[in-house]
Design a protein around this motif. Structure first.
Motif, PDB file in Angstrom:
ATOM      1  N   TYR A  82      21.556 -17.723 -39.620  1.00  0.00           N
ATOM      2  CA  TYR A  82      21.973 -19.085 -39.307  1.00  0.00           C
ATOM      3  C   TYR A  82      22.601 -19.156 -37.915  1.00  0.00           C
ATOM      4  O   TYR A  82      22.365 -20.109 -37.154  1.00  0.00           O
ATOM      5  CB  TYR A  82      22.963 -19.592 -40.343  1.00  0.00           C
ATOM      6  CG  TYR A  82      22.379 -19.766 -41.730  1.00  0.00           C
ATOM      7  CD1 TYR A  82      21.022 -20.003 -41.904  1.00  0.00           C
ATOM      8  CD2 TYR A  82      23.182 -19.685 -42.859  1.00  0.00           C
ATOM      9  CE1 TYR A  82      20.486 -20.152 -43.168  1.00  0.00           C
ATOM     10  CE2 TYR A  82      22.656 -19.842 -44.130  1.00  0.00           C
ATOM     11  CZ  TYR A  82      21.302 -20.072 -44.280  1.00  0.00           C
ATOM     12  OH  TYR A  82      20.767 -20.215 -45.535  1.00  0.00           O
ATOM     13  N   LEU A  83      23.408 -18.153 -37.582  1.00  0.00           N
ATOM     14  CA  LEU A  83      24.048 -18.133 -36.271  1.00  0.00           C
ATOM     15  C   LEU A  83      23.010 -17.964 -35.163  1.00  0.00           C
ATOM     16  O   LEU A  83      23.094 -18.611 -34.112  1.00  0.00           O
ATOM     17  CB  LEU A  83      25.074 -17.002 -36.207  1.00  0.00           C
ATOM     18  CG  LEU A  83      26.389 -17.255 -36.959  1.00  0.00           C
ATOM     19  CD1 LEU A  83      27.171 -15.971 -37.111  1.00  0.00           C
ATOM     20  CD2 LEU A  83      27.222 -18.310 -36.240  1.00  0.00           C
ATOM     21  N   LEU A  84      22.013 -17.108 -35.396  1.00  0.00           N
ATOM     22  CA  LEU A  84      20.976 -16.917 -34.384  1.00  0.00           C
ATOM     23  C   LEU A  84      20.110 -18.166 -34.240  1.00  0.00           C
ATOM     24  O   LEU A  84      19.682 -18.510 -33.135  1.00  0.00           O
ATOM     25  CB  LEU A  84      20.124 -15.702 -34.737  1.00  0.00           C
ATOM     26  CG  LEU A  84      20.852 -14.356 -34.653  1.00  0.00           C
ATOM     27  CD1 LEU A  84      19.946 -13.221 -35.122  1.00  0.00           C
ATOM     28  CD2 LEU A  84      21.328 -14.081 -33.227  1.00  0.00           C
ATOM     29  N   LEU A  85      19.861 -18.852 -35.364  1.00  0.00           N
ATOM     30  CA  LEU A  85      19.118 -20.108 -35.292  1.00  0.00           C
ATOM     31  C   LEU A  85      19.928 -21.162 -34.528  1.00  0.00           C
ATOM     32  O   LEU A  85      19.393 -21.891 -33.672  1.00  0.00           O
ATOM     33  CB  LEU A  85      18.790 -20.601 -36.693  1.00  0.00           C
ATOM     34  CG  LEU A  85      17.977 -21.897 -36.798  1.00  0.00           C
ATOM     35  CD1 LEU A  85      16.632 -21.753 -36.095  1.00  0.00           C
ATOM     36  CD2 LEU A  85      17.789 -22.295 -38.260  1.00  0.00           C
ATOM     37  N   ALA A  86      21.225 -21.236 -34.818  1.00  0.00           N
ATOM     38  CA  ALA A  86      22.101 -22.162 -34.090  1.00  0.00           C
ATOM     39  C   ALA A  86      22.139 -21.805 -32.609  1.00  0.00           C
ATOM     40  O   ALA A  86      22.183 -22.694 -31.745  1.00  0.00           O
ATOM     41  CB  ALA A  86      23.512 -22.118 -34.684  1.00  0.00           C
ATOM     42  N   HIS A  87      22.114 -20.513 -32.318  1.00  0.00           N
ATOM     43  CA  HIS A  87      22.085 -20.066 -30.918  1.00  0.00           C
ATOM     44  C   HIS A  87      20.885 -20.651 -30.183  1.00  0.00           C
ATOM     45  O   HIS A  87      21.021 -21.234 -29.102  1.00  0.00           O
ATOM     46  CB  HIS A  87      22.032 -18.536 -30.903  1.00  0.00           C
ATOM     47  CG  HIS A  87      21.618 -17.948 -29.587  1.00  0.00           C
ATOM     48  ND1 HIS A  87      22.432 -17.963 -28.479  1.00  0.00           N
ATOM     49  CD2 HIS A  87      20.462 -17.321 -29.205  1.00  0.00           C
ATOM     50  CE1 HIS A  87      21.805 -17.376 -27.464  1.00  0.00           C
ATOM     51  NE2 HIS A  87      20.604 -16.977 -27.883  1.00  0.00           N
ATOM     52  N   GLY A  88      19.706 -20.517 -30.787  1.00  0.00           N
ATOM     53  CA  GLY A  88      18.502 -21.037 -30.138  1.00  0.00           C
ATOM     54  C   GLY A  88      18.522 -22.543 -29.971  1.00  0.00           C
ATOM     55  O   GLY A  88      18.175 -23.068 -28.906  1.00  0.00           O
ATOM     56  N   LEU A  89      18.948 -23.256 -31.026  1.00  0.00           N
ATOM     57  CA  LEU A  89      18.961 -24.715 -30.970  1.00  0.00           C
ATOM     58  C   LEU A  89      19.977 -25.234 -29.955  1.00  0.00           C
ATOM     59  O   LEU A  89      19.691 -26.140 -29.169  1.00  0.00           O
ATOM     60  CB  LEU A  89      19.272 -25.274 -32.361  1.00  0.00           C
ATOM     61  CG  LEU A  89      18.193 -25.053 -33.434  1.00  0.00           C
ATOM     62  CD1 LEU A  89      18.689 -25.531 -34.785  1.00  0.00           C
ATOM     63  CD2 LEU A  89      16.903 -25.781 -33.055  1.00  0.00           C
ATOM     64  N   LEU A  90      21.187 -24.667 -29.969  1.00  0.00           N
ATOM     65  CA  LEU A  90      22.235 -25.143 -29.057  1.00  0.00           C
ATOM     66  C   LEU A  90      21.900 -24.822 -27.602  1.00  0.00           C
ATOM     67  O   LEU A  90      22.198 -25.617 -26.699  1.00  0.00           O
ATOM     68  CB  LEU A  90      23.577 -24.519 -29.446  1.00  0.00           C
ATOM     69  CG  LEU A  90      24.198 -25.060 -30.745  1.00  0.00           C
ATOM     70  CD1 LEU A  90      25.378 -24.201 -31.176  1.00  0.00           C
ATOM     71  CD2 LEU A  90      24.633 -26.516 -30.557  1.00  0.00           C
TER      72      LEU A  90
END
Length: 490
Positions: A128-136
């Motif tokens: 989830y954190l890595l996905l948030a990293h890409g989106l942000l």
């Protein structure tokens, strides 16, 4: 039926009923295992502190290198939040890999199955954190350049070196998480699930390059760069050493070969092997190994089996003997009954805390059912205790399910152990791990082991049955550090 063997009546016919519950006071003798228990708890605290400090250090180093200055604009805030999410997410991924690396310090402190349990729990937050990293990052960069997140993502993929690897890594991480869901995992055979999880290594490998090549986040001369270089290299070395090199060394050192396969019960058999330098495996008690039988149709599968007897070292230069006992629980284990003598065996281990290394008290209680009885037989043979300080409870639907029962009976007679055979249909109400007849007669766990709160308790058996035992053991006042059980996970 319930039978009892006590040290005083070792040579007599076992009685047919358990004793009534009776209180037992704590022994006045010094607990010889207290020092090792304190050291193990101290190591556990150290591991916990290091695990928490790791992501904190990653963010602190980023802040020390001026990371907070980017929060002055909305676009900068989104970008920097994405950076923080990526740092923590990648840190958690590396921690996951270390937990799965089978590092002896970790396994001897919290146990192999506990390490994998934490490993699995970290999977979703990391993804989830890595996905948030890409989106942000896409949102932040897009706001700064006047592009929507999708257009910005395409631009990053096309124009920024190594960025395409980051997108590939994200896709691989998502694939790993999806296949880890229990509902999905049950639809695939273990081999497919294991192959998918190997993608974790590919995901990490493809994620690392953009960290060092994109922008100045890990610029030369920064503490961040050194932190991540050391962390990544150490993780890679640990995985290569304990998952590849050490098993290869052990396989060549011991040169294990199948001697014969012996039937123990209609669906249970023992695989006897010979090998060299088996004294190095002695004292493993109920710890387990991964066995890979190097023959056509067998070598692809690694089987987690514990020893069912302590190894018997050979004379200098001669082969010794060891044994595992296996139950037919599916195609993978069923075909092992057809192993031919002379088959070479690759070995990994030992792993787990189901051994004397977990002891904290002088008294010991062992509770086993089904094929879980077999590691108790090995532990009973090797763990130290004085006559009268050990109790063994074996559970089965009938006497035929008390595997290796005669061997255990002989060990109990020789070592002064109280032994119970708990057979019959299981209880439908409370204490579901006990026979219905025993529960109806008013017996419970403390009826068989009155002093269990002051003992080390080892539990091994089917998952649902073990959970019922553990509930009763906990209710009887046994502290967590005295309760030892392990699932033989991959």
């Amino acid at each position: 039926m319930t039978s009892l063997l006590t040290p005083r009546a070792a040579a007599e016919e076992p009685a047919q009923e358990p004793p009534s519950p009776a209180p037992r006071t704590a022994p006045a003798a010094v607990e010889r295992f207290n020092p090792q228990a304190r050291r193990r708890l101290a190591r556990r605290d150290v591991l916990g502190v290091l695990a928490w400090l790791s992501p904190v250090a990653a963010v602190a180093l980023w802040l020390a290198d001026g990371g907070a200055t980017g929060f002055t604009t909305l676009a900068g805030a989104a970008t920097n939040l994405g950076i923080v999410a990526g740092l923590v997410g990648m840190d958690l991924v590396l921690l996951m890999l270390l937990l799965a690396a089978r590092i002896p310090f970790i396994g001897n402190t919290i146990g192999h199955d506990r390490a994998l349990e934490v490993h699995k729990k970290l999977g979703k937050p990391a993804s989830y954190l890595l996905l948030a990293h890409g989106l942000l990052i896409a949102v932040g960069y897009g706001m700064a350049e006047g592009l929507d997140p999708i257009s910005e993502s395409v631009s990053l993929w096309v124009n920024v070196p190594d960025m395409w690897l980051a997108f590939v890594a994200m896709a691989l991480f998502i694939a790993v998480v999806v296949t880890s869901l229990v509902a999905v995992r049950r639809k695939f055979p273990y081999e497919f699930w294991y192959a998918i999880h190997l993608l974790t290594y590919a995901a990490v490998a493809t994620a690392i390059p953009h960290q060092f090549s994109v922008g100045g986040l890990f610029a030369e001369g920064t503490w961040q760069r050194w932190y991540w270089m050391v962390f990544c290299i150490a993780t890679g070395v640990a995985l290569a050493s304990y998952r590849v090199v050490q098993p290869i060394i052990a396989t060549f050192r011991h040169q294990l070969t199948v001697s014969r396969v012996v039937r123990v019960a209609p669906d249970v058999f023992s695989i006897e092997m010979s090998g060299l330098h088996l004294e190095r495996l002695s004292g493993s008690g109920g710890r387990f190994f991964f066995w890979r039988f190097l023959a056509p149709g067998y070598w692809r599968e690694a089987h987690p089996f514990s020893l069912s007897a302590e190894p018997v070292p050979g004379a200098p230069g001669q082969a010794g003997k060891l044994r595992v006992t296996v139950r037919n629980l599916g195609d993978g284990s069923a075909k092992l009954a057809r192993l031919r003598p002379g088959t070479k065996v690759a070995i990994e281990g030992p792993y787990g805390m189901f051994s004397t290394a977990a002891r904290a008290r002088n008294h010991v209680v062992m509770i086993g059912a089904g094929i879980g009885i077999t590691p108790l037989r090995s532990l009973l043979e090797s763990t130290p205790f004085k006559p009268g300080n050990a109790t063994v409870l074996l559970r089965g639907h009938d006497a035929s399910e008390l595997f290796l029962g005669q061997e255990i009976m002989a060990l109990c007679q020789a070592r002064g152990v109280t032994l119970f055979h708990l057979t019959g249909p299981r209880s439908a109400g409370n204490h579901r791990w006990l026979p219905q007849s025993a529960v109806q007669s008013g017996f419970n766990l403390t009826s068989y082991a009155p002093g269990i709160a002051n003992a080390d308790v080892y539990v091994c058996g089917p998952a649902a049955w073990s959970e019922a035992v553990i509930r009763d053991v906990t209710a009887a006042g046994v502290p967590a550090e005295q309760l030892h059980y392990e699932r033989f996970d991959w």
